[in-house]
Design a protein around this motif. Structure first.
Motif, PDB file in Angstrom:
ATOM      1  N   UNK A 122       0.833  -1.207   0.000  1.00 24.24           N
ATOM      2  CA  UNK A 122       0.000   0.000   0.000  1.00 24.24           C
ATOM      3  C   UNK A 122       0.868   1.256   0.000  1.00 24.24           C
ATOM      4  N   UNK A 123       1.912   1.250   0.802  1.00 20.64           N
ATOM      5  CA  UNK A 123       2.786   2.418   0.901  1.00 20.64           C
ATOM      6  C   UNK A 123       3.510   2.667  -0.417  1.00 20.64           C
ATOM      7  N   UNK A 124       3.975   1.597  -1.054  1.00 22.76           N
ATOM      8  CA  UNK A 124       4.656   1.739  -2.344  1.00 22.76           C
ATOM      9  C   UNK A 124       3.705   2.302  -3.399  1.00 22.76           C
ATOM     10  N   UNK A 125       2.479   1.794  -3.393  1.00 18.24           N
ATOM     11  CA  UNK A 125       1.484   2.272  -4.355  1.00 18.24           C
ATOM     12  C   UNK A 125       1.208   3.758  -4.173  1.00 18.24           C
ATOM     13  N   UNK A 126       0.983   4.163  -2.939  1.00 22.97           N
ATOM     14  CA  UNK A 126       0.653   5.563  -2.662  1.00 22.97           C
ATOM     15  C   UNK A 126       1.805   6.490  -3.024  1.00 22.97           C
ATOM     16  N   UNK A 127       3.015   6.142  -2.581  1.00 20.32           N
ATOM     17  CA  UNK A 127       4.156   7.033  -2.818  1.00 20.32           C
ATOM     18  C   UNK A 127       4.513   7.107  -4.299  1.00 20.32           C
ATOM     19  N   UNK A 128       4.313   5.991  -5.012  1.00 21.36           N
ATOM     20  CA  UNK A 128       4.609   6.021  -6.452  1.00 21.36           C
ATOM     21  C   UNK A 128       3.627   6.926  -7.192  1.00 21.36           C
ATOM     22  N   UNK A 129       2.361   6.798  -6.870  1.00 24.76           N
ATOM     23  CA  UNK A 129       1.347   7.629  -7.530  1.00 24.76           C
ATOM     24  C   UNK A 129       1.519   9.095  -7.169  1.00 24.76           C
ATOM     25  N   UNK A 133       9.369   9.780  -4.829  1.00 29.07           N
ATOM     26  CA  UNK A 133      10.246   8.733  -5.342  1.00 29.07           C
ATOM     27  C   UNK A 133      11.204   8.166  -4.292  1.00 29.07           C
ATOM     28  N   UNK A 134      11.803   9.027  -3.488  1.00 28.03           N
ATOM     29  CA  UNK A 134      12.768   8.537  -2.509  1.00 28.03           C
ATOM     30  C   UNK A 134      12.092   7.592  -1.512  1.00 28.03           C
ATOM     31  N   UNK A 135      10.950   8.013  -1.020  1.00 31.73           N
ATOM     32  CA  UNK A 135      10.225   7.168  -0.067  1.00 31.73           C
ATOM     33  C   UNK A 135       9.753   5.885  -0.744  1.00 31.73           C
ATOM     34  N   UNK A 136       9.363   6.015  -2.000  1.00 33.53           N
ATOM     35  CA  UNK A 136       8.873   4.859  -2.738  1.00 33.53           C
ATOM     36  C   UNK A 136       9.975   3.821  -2.942  1.00 33.53           C
ATOM     37  N   UNK A 137      11.150   4.275  -3.361  1.00 32.06           N
ATOM     38  CA  UNK A 137      12.234   3.323  -3.634  1.00 32.06           C
ATOM     39  C   UNK A 137      12.711   2.670  -2.341  1.00 32.06           C
ATOM     40  N   UNK A 138      12.699   3.411  -1.251  1.00 31.06           N
ATOM     41  CA  UNK A 138      13.065   2.825   0.048  1.00 31.06           C
ATOM     42  C   UNK A 138      12.065   1.733   0.430  1.00 31.06           C
ATOM     43  N   UNK A 142      12.681  -2.456   0.867  1.00 29.25           N
ATOM     44  CA  UNK A 142      12.229  -3.257   2.007  1.00 29.25           C
ATOM     45  C   UNK A 142      11.435  -4.468   1.521  1.00 29.25           C
ATOM     46  N   UNK A 143      10.592  -4.238   0.531  1.00 32.82           N
ATOM     47  CA  UNK A 143       9.812  -5.340  -0.035  1.00 32.82           C
ATOM     48  C   UNK A 143      10.741  -6.382  -0.653  1.00 32.82           C
ATOM     49  N   UNK A 144      11.763  -5.908  -1.364  1.00 32.99           N
ATOM     50  CA  UNK A 144      12.697  -6.830  -2.027  1.00 32.99           C
ATOM     51  C   UNK A 144      13.434  -7.704  -1.022  1.00 32.99           C
ATOM     52  N   UNK A 145      13.793  -7.125   0.114  1.00 30.16           N
ATOM     53  CA  UNK A 145      14.484  -7.904   1.145  1.00 30.16           C
ATOM     54  C   UNK A 145      13.585  -9.017   1.682  1.00 30.16           C
ATOM     55  N   UNK A 146      12.289  -8.730   1.754  1.00 29.37           N
ATOM     56  CA  UNK A 146      11.344  -9.709   2.273  1.00 29.37           C
ATOM     57  C   UNK A 146      10.942 -10.730   1.217  1.00 29.37           C
ATOM     58  N   UNK A 154      13.261  -4.677 -10.907  1.00 36.22           N
ATOM     59  CA  UNK A 154      13.066  -3.827 -12.090  1.00 36.22           C
ATOM     60  C   UNK A 154      12.458  -2.482 -11.694  1.00 36.22           C
ATOM     61  N   UNK A 155      11.460  -2.541 -10.817  1.00 27.91           N
ATOM     62  CA  UNK A 155      10.816  -1.304 -10.385  1.00 27.91           C
ATOM     63  C   UNK A 155      11.791  -0.404  -9.650  1.00 27.91           C
ATOM     64  N   UNK A 156      12.648  -0.994  -8.831  1.00 27.86           N
ATOM     65  CA  UNK A 156      13.659  -0.212  -8.112  1.00 27.86           C
ATOM     66  C   UNK A 156      14.624   0.435  -9.099  1.00 27.86           C
TER      67      UNK A 156
END
Length: 338
Positions: A122-129, A133-138, A142-146, A154-156
């Motif tokens: 949800x956070x990635x979706x909101x920040x991307x829209x 960008x900085x918050x989104x990539x961070x 986190x998602x990638x680590x999990x 690719x998105x990163x």
């Protein structure tokens, strides 16, 4: 191959729909009934605080009230219901496309419950829209680590490219290309080839030009649009390889590369570089023919092709250009130009 975070969102948000709508979508009334049926291990004050919060229509106020409950009653037996209420709040806010509110709510819940993929989605979706960008990539990292996947990598990479962070972009692009599903992604490799070529790092550009061709050759049954992109990618990749080989004095291999570039798309500069290779090999007659083709095709290359052609022609014809029109005529005939 165009990959974005949409696949990730679809998977996780579909899970949310399943939870709230089909199976686990526990309504407030159902939660009330369930809580009331259980042995009372909480106070009336706790129950009323939860009930009041869950009925609040304003998303941010409801979130604040639920978080206040967690802060005040951290050991409450109602905590599973608080969790469910907040997760439903995130779902409803996302469905309503209230992304500013969703960003705040998801960020707060992620701080309280770190490592929850659904909340991070949800956070990635909101920040991307919202273009944060900085918050989104961070968040994506986190998602990638999990849950590391090629799509998230690719998105990163795309985000870092958008942000102008070249080092991070290349780092994550390398990660993307390690995933089997991206072995045919000639566009990504082509893009990195162009990046290095623009930096005048011809050796790295050559390496990714070869990777571009390798990936392009793996594409099966391309559509019309993809075929056009493949032709452009092969043309440019073979040109980069040819220039690098020329710089290394590997003239036969360079000629072969330029000819393959011409096969993909005929262009004046390809003939010019073939002429330069032939000149280096003392193949003067062949070089004259190649420079003539480059000039006949026109464009920015024509003036220097003309200069090279006349220089070589004069050296063979007593410093005159008498009869040079025959060279141009042969060039036009071979190129199929009237």
């Amino acid at each position: 191959m165009e990959r974005t975070g949409k696949t990730f969102f679809a998977a996780f948000l579909a899970a949310a729909v399943t939870f709230f709508v089909i199976g686990g979508g526990t309504s407030f009334a159902a939660l009330q009934d369930q809580a009331e049926e259980e042995e009372t291990e909480y106070t009336e004050e706790e129950y009323n605080a939860w009930a009041e919060a869950d009925k609040e229509p304003d998303p941010l106020k409801r979130g604040a009230m639920l978080l206040a409950f967690v802060d005040k009653y951290p050991e409450s037996k109602l905590m599973p219901y608080i969790n469910s209420s907040y997760e439903r709040l995130l779902f409803e806010t996302s469905e309503a496309e209230k992304y500013s509110e969703l960003e705040v709510l998801a960020e707060q819940w992620s701080e309280l419950r770190p490592g929850q993929l659904q909340t991070l989605a949800y956070l990635a979706k909101a920040t991307e829209i919202l273009g944060h960008d900085q918050k989104c990539v961070e968040c994506y990292e986190k998602i990638y680590k999990l849950r590391p996947t090629g799509g998230i990598a690719y998105q990163i990479a795309r985000l870092y490219k958008k942000m102008g962070n070249d080092d991070k972009y290349l780092e994550w692009a390398d990660s993307v290309m390690m995933y089997p599903e991206y072995e045919t992604d000639f566009r990504l490799r082509y893009e990195i080839m162009q990046f290095h070529a623009a930096k005048n790092d011809i050796a790295k550009a050559d390496a990714f030009a070869r990777e571009t061709i390798k990936a392009a050759d793996l594409v099966k049954e391309p559509g019309e649009d993809t075929r056009k992109h493949l032709a452009v990618a092969r043309h440019d990749a073979y040109h980069v390889i040819g220039v690098h080989l020329y710089d290394q004095n590997q003239f036969d291999e360079a000629i072969d590369a330029f000819r393959k570039a011409i096969e993909a798309e005929r262009y004046a500069e390809g003939y010019y570089w073939i002429g330069m290779c032939e000149w280096e090999k003392k193949m003067v007659d062949e070089a004259i023919e190649s420079f003539a083709k480059a000039e006949v095709l026109g464009g920015d290359t024509a003036p220097k092709a003309k200069e090279r052609l006349e220089q070589l022609y004069k050296a063979l014809h007593n410093d005159t250009t008498i009869g040079i029109e025959k060279v141009y005529r042969r060039a036009r005939e071979e190129l199929g130009i009237e």
